[in-house]
Write a protein that holds these residues in place. Sequence first.
Motif, PDB file in Angstrom:
ATOM      1  N   GLU A 117     -47.460   6.581  10.869  1.00 49.06           N
ATOM      2  CA  GLU A 117     -46.731   5.309  10.792  1.00 49.06           C
ATOM      3  C   GLU A 117     -47.467   4.184  11.508  1.00 49.06           C
ATOM      4  O   GLU A 117     -47.240   3.011  11.216  1.00 49.06           O
ATOM      5  CB  GLU A 117     -45.322   5.471  11.373  1.00 49.06           C
ATOM      6  N   ASP A 140     -52.235  15.175  -8.380  1.00 45.95           N
ATOM      7  CA  ASP A 140     -52.020  14.191  -7.305  1.00 45.95           C
ATOM      8  C   ASP A 140     -51.204  14.740  -6.135  1.00 45.95           C
ATOM      9  O   ASP A 140     -50.301  14.073  -5.610  1.00 45.95           O
ATOM     10  CB  ASP A 140     -51.345  12.924  -7.849  1.00 45.95           C
ATOM     11  N   LYS A 176     -51.290  12.455  -2.919  1.00 46.98           N
ATOM     12  CA  LYS A 176     -50.521  11.235  -3.151  1.00 46.98           C
ATOM     13  C   LYS A 176     -49.019  11.529  -3.132  1.00 46.98           C
ATOM     14  O   LYS A 176     -48.251  10.831  -2.458  1.00 46.98           O
ATOM     15  CB  LYS A 176     -50.912  10.626  -4.493  1.00 46.98           C
ATOM     16  N   LYS A 177     -48.599  12.547  -3.839  1.00 48.27           N
ATOM     17  CA  LYS A 177     -47.172  12.880  -3.918  1.00 48.27           C
ATOM     18  C   LYS A 177     -46.620  13.317  -2.569  1.00 48.27           C
ATOM     19  O   LYS A 177     -45.480  12.992  -2.221  1.00 48.27           O
ATOM     20  CB  LYS A 177     -46.936  13.951  -4.971  1.00 48.27           C
ATOM     21  N   GLU A 183     -46.098  10.175  -0.555  1.00 49.07           N
ATOM     22  CA  GLU A 183     -44.960   9.410  -1.092  1.00 49.07           C
ATOM     23  C   GLU A 183     -43.625  10.072  -0.759  1.00 49.07           C
ATOM     24  O   GLU A 183     -42.667   9.388  -0.391  1.00 49.07           O
ATOM     25  CB  GLU A 183     -45.096   9.257  -2.608  1.00 49.07           C
ATOM     26  N   GLN A 184     -43.561  11.393  -0.868  1.00 46.78           N
ATOM     27  CA  GLN A 184     -42.310  12.089  -0.577  1.00 46.78           C
ATOM     28  C   GLN A 184     -41.933  11.989   0.895  1.00 46.78           C
ATOM     29  O   GLN A 184     -40.765  12.134   1.254  1.00 46.78           O
ATOM     30  CB  GLN A 184     -42.381  13.537  -1.041  1.00 46.78           C
ATOM     31  N   GLY A 192     -42.322   9.226   2.445  1.00 45.02           N
ATOM     32  CA  GLY A 192     -41.953   7.831   2.637  1.00 45.02           C
ATOM     33  C   GLY A 192     -43.102   6.860   2.812  1.00 45.02           C
ATOM     34  O   GLY A 192     -42.881   5.674   3.073  1.00 45.02           O
ATOM     35  N   PHE A 193     -44.334   7.317   2.674  1.00 48.24           N
ATOM     36  CA  PHE A 193     -45.481   6.425   2.829  1.00 48.24           C
ATOM     37  C   PHE A 193     -45.814   5.764   1.489  1.00 48.24           C
ATOM     38  O   PHE A 193     -45.828   6.417   0.450  1.00 48.24           O
ATOM     39  CB  PHE A 193     -46.687   7.183   3.389  1.00 48.24           C
ATOM     40  N   THR A 194     -46.042   4.476   1.533  1.00 48.68           N
ATOM     41  CA  THR A 194     -46.375   3.710   0.333  1.00 48.68           C
ATOM     42  C   THR A 194     -47.503   2.746   0.671  1.00 48.68           C
ATOM     43  O   THR A 194     -47.864   2.579   1.834  1.00 48.68           O
ATOM     44  CB  THR A 194     -45.158   2.891  -0.158  1.00 48.68           C
ATOM     45  N   GLY A 195     -48.036   2.119  -0.337  1.00 48.04           N
ATOM     46  CA  GLY A 195     -49.050   1.093  -0.112  1.00 48.04           C
ATOM     47  C   GLY A 195     -50.387   1.627   0.361  1.00 48.04           C
ATOM     48  O   GLY A 195     -51.181   0.888   0.926  1.00 48.04           O
ATOM     49  N   PHE A 196     -50.655   2.888   0.124  1.00 45.20           N
ATOM     50  CA  PHE A 196     -51.936   3.460   0.545  1.00 45.20           C
ATOM     51  C   PHE A 196     -52.899   3.511  -0.637  1.00 45.20           C
ATOM     52  O   PHE A 196     -52.493   3.467  -1.797  1.00 45.20           O
ATOM     53  CB  PHE A 196     -51.742   4.868   1.148  1.00 45.20           C
ATOM     54  N   HIS A 202     -55.623   5.281  -3.140  1.00 45.11           N
ATOM     55  CA  HIS A 202     -55.655   6.597  -3.776  1.00 45.11           C
ATOM     56  C   HIS A 202     -56.857   6.680  -4.701  1.00 45.11           C
ATOM     57  O   HIS A 202     -57.140   5.756  -5.464  1.00 45.11           O
ATOM     58  CB  HIS A 202     -54.371   6.829  -4.585  1.00 45.11           C
TER      59      HIS A 202
END
Length: 128
Positions: free
Chosen positions: A62, A76, A79-80, A83-84, A86-90, A92
């Motif tokens: 974080e 992926d 990536k998944k 995302e699961q 809660g991380f976004t905007g990274f 790939h």
Amino acid sequence: MQPASSCACGAKPRFVFACSGAADVGAVADLAARRLSADGTAAMFCLAGIGGRVPGILKSVETASAIAAIDGCPLDCAKKTLEQAGFTGFGHVRLTDLGLEKGHTPATDEHVAQAARAAAALFAGERP
């Protein structure tokens, strides 16, 4: 460039995660992340800890200024997993999108360098 894992007086860390799967492209992704960590581009971090929702690992991620995921194939998984959690905007990169073929891409220095360049471009704000 200063290694990502060393303290730079308030600098936020940059993390790279690799699928590290059983396929040859997973091995390439893993070695590319290790190369980025060794050269100070970003610190390789524990994707299993993200999937396991290990509180200390989640808290550390974080604080990141940038995150990149390297996946070997279109499943992926890295990536998944991010995302699961809660991380976004990274950033790939998927190695099969770079022309590497699952089942036909040995973990040679050339393939690892290609993957590492693509992931490093994400940290530089470029498209791989």
